[in-house]
Write an enzyme that holds these catalytic residues in place. Sequence first.
Site, mmCIF file in Angstrom:
data_model
loop_
_atom_site.group_PDB
_atom_site.id
_atom_site.type_symbol
_atom_site.label_atom_id
_atom_site.label_comp_id
_atom_site.label_asym_id
_atom_site.label_seq_id
_atom_site.Cartn_x
_atom_site.Cartn_y
_atom_site.Cartn_z
ATOM 1 N N GLU A 189 51.175 35.734 42.684
ATOM 2 C CA GLU A 189 51.626 36.494 41.520
ATOM 3 C C GLU A 189 53.145 36.596 41.477
ATOM 4 O OE1 GLU A 189 50.798 40.652 39.122
ATOM 5 O OE2 GLU A 189 50.227 40.519 41.230
ATOM 6 N N GLU A 284 45.707 45.242 34.162
ATOM 7 C CA GLU A 284 46.663 45.709 35.158
ATOM 8 C C GLU A 284 47.769 46.520 34.479
ATOM 9 O OE1 GLU A 284 46.651 45.735 38.339
ATOM 10 O OE2 GLU A 284 48.528 45.081 39.242
#
Length: 309
Positions: A189, A284
């Site tokens: 990420e 998220e």
Amino acid sequence: MKRSEFLQKGLIATGALVTGNAIATNASTPVNPTAIAEGKTFNLNYGPHDGMFKNTAGDNFLDQIQYMHDQGFRGIEDNGMSGRSPQEQEKIGNLLAKLGMSMGVFVLNKGGNGANTLAAGKQEYLDVFLKGCKDAVEISKRCGGKLTTVVPGDFHRNLSLDLQTANVIDALRKGAEILEPHNIVMVLEPLSDTPDLFLRTSNQTYLICRGVNSPSCKILYDVYHMQRNEGDLIANMERTWSEIAYIQTGDNPGRKEPTTGEINYKNLFKYLHEKGYKGVVGMEHGISGKGKEGEERLIAAYREVDAFM
């Protein structure tokens, strides 16, 4: 293990650039109770996280998962799964299996951070990372999750960028050797939280994934972070699509639900659908509203941007 067993199928259509602003949603925006009450499944597999519906379903994550299912969600993600007891991990996995829901990402235990940067090439950091990979195998068995988030940590500025990149690739290859036999994928990420982070863009992450050359090392494309770091969202996703295995959302500015910022999520979700993306889309982000009303508005926002068909 064949690479094709890890990659999604049917990813052949292309998309146009995302431009324009979504309609903002705030505390005065009316909620459509009909859309919320329908409880039908969405066009994409959006995955809420623990605490997102605590005001409506209570603090127990299992009760929240049941509520998510009742509202039409068919996936979850849980960054904190590694910190749960084995018994709780197993209960979550059993409930997801019973409800026919998918487990999204969980964060690799000490997978890399400012105090454990893989770019440094230090054996003690590598040992911590590889232990996290071994732990992920056991966690996966209990909760059913096959995706684990890895952040390589900060820059190690006394080394050149090329040497740091080589160190990261070497470490990830060793991690992939542990995960690949179990069909587990570590998703890298790139983040926007601080300029000290080594991994910052989708192109850089794509290069590293190609260097690792394993079906167990792919990209987590978090739309919020990538809007902040590079923009041109759909074009960059298209360029790196072969290495993308997971998507996360969050509007910018504010990192709240879609419709609260500048990102045209309806166009972006249409693109994902046309690409044939079947994985969880991790939610998220935070919630713009408060209490039960805020949670209802969250669902209504996803109903709005999911109406791209």
